[in-house]
Structures are given as structure tokens and as C-alpha cells.
Motif scaffolding. Structure first.
Motif, short mmCIF file in Angstrom:
data_model
loop_
_atom_site.label_atom_id
_atom_site.label_comp_id
_atom_site.label_asym_id
_atom_site.label_seq_id
_atom_site.Cartn_x
_atom_site.Cartn_y
_atom_site.Cartn_z
N PRO A 30 4.50 -30.18 1.53
CA PRO A 30 4.13 -31.57 1.27
C PRO A 30 3.70 -32.27 2.55
N VAL A 31 2.95 -33.35 2.37
CA VAL A 31 2.38 -34.07 3.52
C VAL A 31 3.48 -34.61 4.42
N GLU A 32 4.57 -35.12 3.84
CA GLU A 32 5.66 -35.68 4.65
C GLU A 32 6.28 -34.62 5.54
N MET A 33 6.44 -33.40 5.04
CA MET A 33 7.00 -32.32 5.85
C MET A 33 6.06 -31.95 6.99
N VAL A 34 4.76 -31.87 6.71
CA VAL A 34 3.78 -31.56 7.77
C VAL A 34 3.79 -32.65 8.83
N SER A 35 3.86 -33.89 8.40
CA SER A 35 3.88 -34.99 9.36
C SER A 35 5.14 -34.97 10.21
N ARG A 36 6.29 -34.68 9.58
CA ARG A 36 7.55 -34.71 10.31
C ARG A 36 7.68 -33.56 11.30
N HIS A 37 7.21 -32.38 10.93
CA HIS A 37 7.43 -31.20 11.76
C HIS A 37 6.26 -30.88 12.68
N LEU A 38 5.09 -31.47 12.43
CA LEU A 38 3.93 -31.09 13.23
C LEU A 38 3.19 -32.28 13.81
N VAL A 39 2.80 -33.23 12.97
CA VAL A 39 1.92 -34.31 13.43
C VAL A 39 2.65 -35.27 14.37
N ARG A 40 3.77 -35.84 13.90
CA ARG A 40 4.49 -36.81 14.72
C ARG A 40 5.01 -36.21 16.03
N PRO A 41 5.63 -35.01 16.00
CA PRO A 41 6.06 -34.43 17.28
C PRO A 41 4.91 -34.18 18.24
N LEU A 42 3.75 -33.75 17.74
CA LEU A 42 2.61 -33.51 18.63
C LEU A 42 2.11 -34.81 19.25
N ILE A 43 2.13 -35.89 18.49
CA ILE A 43 1.71 -37.18 19.05
C ILE A 43 2.68 -37.61 20.15
N ARG A 44 3.98 -37.46 19.90
CA ARG A 44 4.96 -37.83 20.92
C ARG A 44 4.87 -36.92 22.14
N MET A 45 4.58 -35.65 21.92
CA MET A 45 4.40 -34.74 23.05
C MET A 45 3.19 -35.15 23.89
N SER A 46 2.12 -35.57 23.23
CA SER A 46 0.93 -36.02 23.97
C SER A 46 1.25 -37.25 24.81
N LEU A 47 2.02 -38.18 24.24
CA LEU A 47 2.40 -39.37 25.01
C LEU A 47 3.30 -39.00 26.19
N ALA A 48 4.24 -38.06 25.95
CA ALA A 48 5.13 -37.65 27.04
C ALA A 48 4.34 -36.98 28.17
N LEU A 49 3.38 -36.14 27.83
CA LEU A 49 2.57 -35.48 28.85
C LEU A 49 1.68 -36.49 29.58
N GLN A 50 1.22 -37.51 28.86
CA GLN A 50 0.41 -38.55 29.51
C GLN A 50 1.23 -39.31 30.55
N TYR A 51 2.45 -39.68 30.20
CA TYR A 51 3.32 -40.37 31.17
C TYR A 51 3.65 -39.44 32.34
N GLN A 52 3.81 -38.17 32.06
CA GLN A 52 4.10 -37.22 33.12
C GLN A 52 2.93 -37.13 34.11
N VAL A 53 1.72 -37.11 33.59
CA VAL A 53 0.53 -37.07 34.46
C VAL A 53 0.45 -38.33 35.31
N GLN A 54 0.75 -39.47 34.71
CA GLN A 54 0.72 -40.71 35.48
C GLN A 54 1.73 -40.71 36.62
N GLU A 55 2.93 -40.22 36.35
CA GLU A 55 3.95 -40.16 37.39
C GLU A 55 3.56 -39.18 38.50
N LEU A 56 2.98 -38.04 38.12
CA LEU A 56 2.54 -37.07 39.13
C LEU A 56 1.39 -37.64 39.97
N THR A 57 0.49 -38.37 39.32
CA THR A 57 -0.60 -39.00 40.07
C THR A 57 -0.06 -40.00 41.08
N SER A 58 0.89 -40.82 40.66
CA SER A 58 1.51 -41.78 41.58
C SER A 58 2.21 -41.08 42.73
N LEU A 59 2.87 -39.96 42.44
CA LEU A 59 3.57 -39.21 43.48
C LEU A 59 2.59 -38.60 44.48
#
Length: 298
Positions: A129-158
Motif C-alpha cells: 500500500p501507498v502508506e507503507m511505501v511512504s513510511r519505509h521508503l519515501v519519508r526516510p529518503l527525504i529525511r536522509m537527503s536533508l541530513a546529508l545537506q546539513y552535513q555538507v553545509q557543516e563540512l563547507t563551513s569547516l
């Protein structure tokens, strides 16, 4: 007994793993418990799943392995032992896997040995079902992208801070003992342009089934653990909230019940009707007492 919802919640923090069946690449994750299992598998075009409780596992094991008479929990533990090397990327010559797409879903076949006898199993997966795909794949991937973006910003500042530190050393006369260690100051815009032109085509050319490397698996697990933690907090806060009384929600609180004396007084006052003119005429009139004649000897 742990239900399907608890199984899916346990599956959430399991990382996706790259698996291959022949020339077909998939992403898969699975969770086994004594009460059953749940499997989620995707070729990044479709997502399929199967959730089976202990009763369904026992019935299917009797159909596929008529010569084996072991407890259902033993079947589940054996399946877990067979799937673990597959998800970890380790080959096992004693076990074979095959996968077949059907019109209604996906079928995965397992062949191995158990207690010296052939062991067979079939995972019958249907579209997730769509809710399962969103919970296990879509939402975690979006949060992972945001986490990696913040990580790149911190590395750039460093990096910029390191360049400023190195420049300060140079201005104060510091020199490198080995010239090959010299680096150019970091330029963010130039780095992004080179990344888009050179690195990105190589990344997009990687096989789809190899999307989750070990570092990304760790990040996925950390992200989903945070989501599960927040979900438990919300659940606890909802459970601790007491329902609002009806009198407060309506805006017209009910007065406290009157005491017996108040009821008596109010009933006596409320039941006495107003006197009309006709009733006033019917009111009894006190008769005047006859006066005795006063005499000399009274």
C-alpha cells in the motif's frame, strides 16, 4: 502476541539491503519474530510485501515440507538464518534463491536444507500500500537527503575555517616541509560545478540495486529510529491527555445540584401562584367579636 502492526514497526528500523536474483537487482528488508515475519522488496519500479503470522507459516510449511515435522518457531528461525547472509551480501552455496514476477505480485523461492532434509519456502508478495511505501521508503529518503545537506553545509563551513587558519599560518611565516601537501583555498561554487559535471554522472550510473551502501544503511537506521522515537512520544502524549468534560466544551457549565432546603424553598416559591382579584374576594374575612355592654357590675 505481537501483531502485524508491531511487526511493521520493528521492520521500520531495519535498513534496506541490495540483493540480486540472477541479473535482477532489488532492495529488500525483512523482520522475523516468533509470531511471524514481514518482508518488503522493491525493484524501484514497484514495491511488494508479505506479512505472515505463525498460523500461516505453519500451514504453508506443511504444504511445502511434508517430511519435516518441526515447530513453527524453528521454521521462522531457519528462514531468518537463510535470509541474513543474503541481505548482508554474503554468498551461501547451500541455499538458492529465485524470484518471479507475476500478474498480481512477486514470488520468491528459497531452497535449502533443514535437519538433513530438503527445505523449501515461497514468499508470496502482493503490491504494498501507498502508506507503507511512504513510511519505509519515501519519508526516510527525504529525511536522509536533508541530513546529508546539513552535513555538507557543516563540512563547507569547516573547510573555510581551515583555510583561514592556514592563511594565518602563512602570513606569520609558516612554511610546508613537503610541497606536495599544498592545497588551494576551497571555493564552494567551483566545487559544486565540478561535482555536477564529473561526480554526478558516475553516481547516476551505479546499478539501482546498489543504492544502499553500508554508510547509507547506518543513516537510514538512524533516521527511522528518530521517527519511531517521535511516534512513541506522540502516542504517549495522546494517551496521557484526559478527555475534556462536556460542561467545559459547551461553554455552559452545569450548576451544582441544589440541596434539599433549596429545592423546598424554590418549590414553595415557584408553586405559589400570583393572587388575582377574584381570589382576593374569596379570602376569609375575620369576624368582629361582639362587644359586651359595660355596666356598673361588669
Amino acid at each position: 502476541m505481537e501483531g502485524s502492526e508491531e511487526l511493521e514497526s520493528s521492520l521500520l528500523t531495519k535498513p534496506w539491503a541490495s540483493v540480486c536474483f540472477g541479473e535482477s537487482a532489488f532492495l529488500a528488508k525483512v523482520c522475523f519474530r516468533d509470531t511471524g515475519y514481514i518482508l518488503l522488496i522493491s525493484d524501484l519500479s514497484s514495491v511488494w510485501y508479505e506479512s505472515a503470522d505463525a498460523e500461516a507459516v505453519g500451514q504453508r510449511s506443511k504444504e511445502l515440507n511434508k517430511r519435516l515435522t518441526v515447530h513453527v518457531s524453528s521454521f521462522l528461525h531457519h528462514l531468518c538464518d537463510l535470509m541474513s547472509p543474503l541481505l548482508a551480501g554474503r554468498s551461501d552455496t547451500t541455499t538458492s534463491f529465485s524470484c518471479h514476477r507475476t500478474a498480481g505480485g512477486l514470488s520468491m523461492h528459497v531452497k535449502s536444507m533443514l535437519s538433513g532434509l530438503p527445505f523449501y519456502w515461497k514468499f508470496h508478495c502482493c503490491p504494498a500500500p501507498v502508506e507503507m511505501v511512504s513510511r519505509h521508503l519515501v519519508r526516510p529518503l527525504i529525511r536522509m537527503s536533508l541530513a546529508l545537506q546539513y552535513q555538507v553545509q557543516e563540512l563547507t563551513s569547516l573547510l573555510l575555517q581551515k583555510d583561514a587558519e592556514i592563511e594565518d599560518y602563512r602570513e606569520n611565516g609558516a612554511t610546508l616541509s613537503r610541497d606536495r601537501l599544498r592545497t588551494e583555498p576551497f571555493q564552494k561554487e567551483m566545487f559544486q560545478q565540478n561535482f555536477m559535471a564529473e561526480s554526478l554522472p558516475q553516481i547516476c550510473g551505479v546499478a539501482e540495486g546498489q543504492a544502499f551502501a553500508s554508510a547509507l544503511q547506518q543513516l537510514y537506521t538512524a533516521v527511522t529510529q528518530q521517527e519511531a522515537k517521535q511516534s512513541r512520544k506522540r502516542q504517549r502524549s495522546e494517551d496521557t491527555e484526559s478527555p475534556t468534560p462536556a460542561a467545559e466544551t459547551t461553554g455552559h457549565p452545569h450548576p451544582p445540584p441544589p440541596s434539599q432546603e433549596d429545592e423546598t424553598a424554590s418549590s414553595s416559591e415557584g408553586t405559589t401562584p400570583a393572587s388575582s382579584p377574584a381570589q382576593k374576594l374569596r379570602l376569609p374575612v375575620a369576624k368582629a367579636k361582639p362587644k359586651k355592654a359595660k355596666g356598673l357590675f361588669s
